[in-house]
Design a protein around this motif. Structure first.
Motif, short mmCIF file in Angstrom:
data_model
loop_
_atom_site.label_atom_id
_atom_site.label_comp_id
_atom_site.label_asym_id
_atom_site.label_seq_id
_atom_site.Cartn_x
_atom_site.Cartn_y
_atom_site.Cartn_z
N SER A 35 0.82 -1.12 0.11
CA SER A 35 -0.18 -0.11 0.27
C SER A 35 0.97 1.19 -0.01
CB SER A 35 -1.02 0.07 1.28
OG SER A 35 -0.21 -0.08 2.41
N GLN A 36 0.19 2.25 -0.65
CA GLN A 36 0.99 3.77 -0.42
C GLN A 36 0.53 4.36 0.65
OE1 GLN A 36 0.10 5.49 -4.12
NE2 GLN A 36 1.46 4.21 -5.53
N LYS A 37 1.55 5.07 1.18
CA LYS A 37 1.42 6.11 2.12
C LYS A 37 2.03 7.46 1.93
CE LYS A 37 4.94 4.21 5.12
NZ LYS A 37 5.37 3.50 6.65
N VAL A 38 1.59 8.35 2.77
CA VAL A 38 2.21 9.72 2.34
C VAL A 38 3.06 10.19 3.57
CG1 VAL A 38 1.88 12.12 2.37
CG2 VAL A 38 0.03 10.64 1.14
N GLN A 39 4.55 10.69 3.31
CA GLN A 39 5.46 10.94 4.24
C GLN A 39 5.91 12.30 3.86
OE1 GLN A 39 8.63 8.08 4.61
NE2 GLN A 39 7.34 6.75 5.86
N GLY A 40 5.52 13.26 4.40
CA GLY A 40 5.82 14.86 4.29
C GLY A 40 4.93 15.25 2.92
N ARG A 41 5.66 15.36 2.01
CA ARG A 41 4.99 15.83 0.71
C ARG A 41 5.18 14.97 -0.42
NH1 ARG A 41 6.89 22.31 -0.05
NH2 ARG A 41 5.81 23.02 1.77
N ARG A 42 5.62 13.78 -0.02
CA ARG A 42 5.60 12.76 -0.93
C ARG A 42 5.32 11.33 -0.72
NH1 ARG A 42 12.18 10.54 -0.81
NH2 ARG A 42 11.99 10.22 1.81
N GLN A 43 4.76 10.57 -1.54
CA GLN A 43 4.35 9.28 -1.31
C GLN A 43 5.24 8.14 -1.27
OE1 GLN A 43 1.19 8.83 -4.33
NE2 GLN A 43 -0.40 9.89 -3.19
N VAL A 44 5.18 7.36 -0.73
CA VAL A 44 6.07 5.96 -0.46
C VAL A 44 5.52 4.87 -0.31
CG1 VAL A 44 8.04 7.36 0.62
CG2 VAL A 44 6.41 6.13 1.84
N GLY A 45 6.14 3.72 -1.05
CA GLY A 45 5.26 2.32 -0.86
C GLY A 45 4.75 2.11 -2.49
N GLY A 46 3.94 1.49 -2.33
CA GLY A 46 3.25 0.95 -3.56
C GLY A 46 3.95 0.00 -4.37
N GLN A 47 4.98 -0.58 -3.86
CA GLN A 47 5.66 -1.62 -4.46
C GLN A 47 5.19 -2.88 -4.56
OE1 GLN A 47 9.41 -1.48 -2.46
NE2 GLN A 47 10.16 0.60 -3.18
N GLN A 48 5.64 -3.76 -5.69
CA GLN A 48 5.08 -5.13 -5.88
C GLN A 48 6.34 -5.99 -5.37
OE1 GLN A 48 3.88 -5.69 -9.84
NE2 GLN A 48 1.80 -4.85 -9.51
N SER A 49 5.58 -7.11 -4.61
CA SER A 49 6.41 -8.04 -4.04
C SER A 49 6.01 -9.42 -4.07
CB SER A 49 6.87 -7.91 -2.58
OG SER A 49 8.00 -8.74 -2.01
N THR A 50 6.71 -10.51 -4.11
CA THR A 50 6.05 -11.75 -4.23
C THR A 50 6.49 -12.73 -2.55
OG1 THR A 50 8.11 -12.60 -5.15
CG2 THR A 50 6.33 -11.88 -6.32
N ILE A 51 5.34 -13.56 -2.32
CA ILE A 51 5.55 -14.46 -1.24
C ILE A 51 6.10 -16.00 -1.91
CG2 ILE A 51 4.63 -15.53 0.49
CD1 ILE A 51 2.99 -13.40 1.08
N PRO A 52 7.33 -16.44 -1.71
CA PRO A 52 7.63 -17.80 -2.23
C PRO A 52 6.67 -18.75 -1.31
CG PRO A 52 9.31 -16.83 -1.01
CD PRO A 52 8.34 -15.70 -1.05
N LEU A 53 5.97 -19.68 -2.05
CA LEU A 53 5.43 -20.49 -1.37
C LEU A 53 5.82 -22.13 -2.07
CD1 LEU A 53 3.24 -21.53 0.76
CD2 LEU A 53 1.61 -21.37 -1.15
N LYS A 54 6.54 -22.93 -1.25
CA LYS A 54 6.67 -24.16 -1.84
C LYS A 54 5.76 -24.97 -2.31
CE LYS A 54 10.72 -26.09 -1.03
NZ LYS A 54 11.92 -26.14 -1.94
#
Length: 278
Positions: free
Chosen positions: A255-274
């Motif tokens: 999820s994205q969130k606002v820190q000061g005057r800029r937005q951070v987060g919003g990155q994509q990642s993966t969970i490796p499941l055997k």
């Protein structure tokens, strides 16, 4: 692989664990050759060779041929595996066991102790059923005394001896597996199963060669049979390795969130499941 194995022997602790596991597995294989007291070895071998079906062949593979010879390790670690599954299922149904499972190391020790008791109980039931069944088939030495009363006592004594031998053998293998886990290289029960299955490989390969290569009528047929056998074995090994190492990557959107005057987060990642675990 050989270099890694040689380097492991250079470390004193690893060398001791490897040697301990090696000698314990020798004891396992020697115990698989000791037949149950009172049994007629030739008769049991002939009976099992005629009566074994696919399910019994699989059971024989897990026991490393101990079941075929009706050794003291005939039941092997199958009662322990069954009891472990039973306890795991009961932790869902019984709140007290579920609390033990969540109670950290102490809870796991209590569950392991309960599993041992269930293992002995299952081994006692299975060995009793097997011994009485084989005795009724005349596969035990119960007919050496002709006096009726003494013959009855002899019959019961031989059955009790067979039950005690197989139950004790299963309990001993359970203890050996735990010792390998604690003082050896770990995963003791799995290692006992692996050594049993590996011990059957020479006879299995000889059986394949006899049935499909020797039985072929021509040289071309024999060569083709050898190629097919090698291809199947290599294919199965490759598939097992592929399945064991297979990983399913589950996408996760941060999820994205606002820190000061800029937005951070919003990155994509993966969970490796055997895949194998799933």
């Amino acid at each position: 692989m050989f270099k890694t194995f040689i380097n492991a022997f250079k470390v004193k602790e690893l060398r001791q664990k490897l040697l301990y596991t090696f000698f314990v597995l020798i004891v396992v294989r020697l115990g698989s050759l000791i037949t149950v007291p009172g049994i007629r070895a030739a008769a049991i071998k002939e009976y099992l060779s005629n009566a074994l079906g696919d399910s019994f062949n699989l059971f024989s593979s897990f026991t490393g041929g101990s079941f075929d010879q009706m050794s003291i390790f005939a039941l092997n670690v199958t009662p322990y595996i069954t009891s472990s599954i039973i306890i795991q299922l009961l932790t869902i149904a019984i709140p007290a066991l579920e609390e033990m499972q969540k109670d950290g190391e102490e809870g796991r020790k209590k569950l392991a102790e309960i599993t041992r008791y269930v293992t002995v109980a299952l081994a006692l039931i299975e060995s009793t059923a097997m011994t009485i069944g084989f005795a009724n088939q005349g596969l035990f030495n119960t007919d050496t005394i002709t006096i009726s009363n003494m013959s009855t006592f002899r019959h019961v004594g031989v059955i009790v001896m067979g039950v005690v031998a197989m139950t004790a053998g299963s309990a001993a293998l359970m203890w050996i597996g735990e010792q390998i886990t604690e003082s050896g290289v770990g995963n003791g029960i799995s290692i006992v199963l692996v050594i049993n299955i590996v011990s059957r490989m020479p006879s299995d390969i000889a059986g394949l060669f006899t049935n499909y290569v020797t039985g072929a009528s021509s040289i071309g047929g024999k060569i083709l049979a050898i190629i097919i056998i090698i291809a199947v074995v290599v294919g199965i090994i490759a598939y097992v390795v592929w399945l064991q190492d297979g990983v399913r990557h589950i996408g996760v959107q941060m999820s994205q969130k606002v820190q000061g005057r800029r937005q951070v987060g919003g990155q994509q990642s993966t969970i490796p499941l055997k895949v194998n675990t799933a």
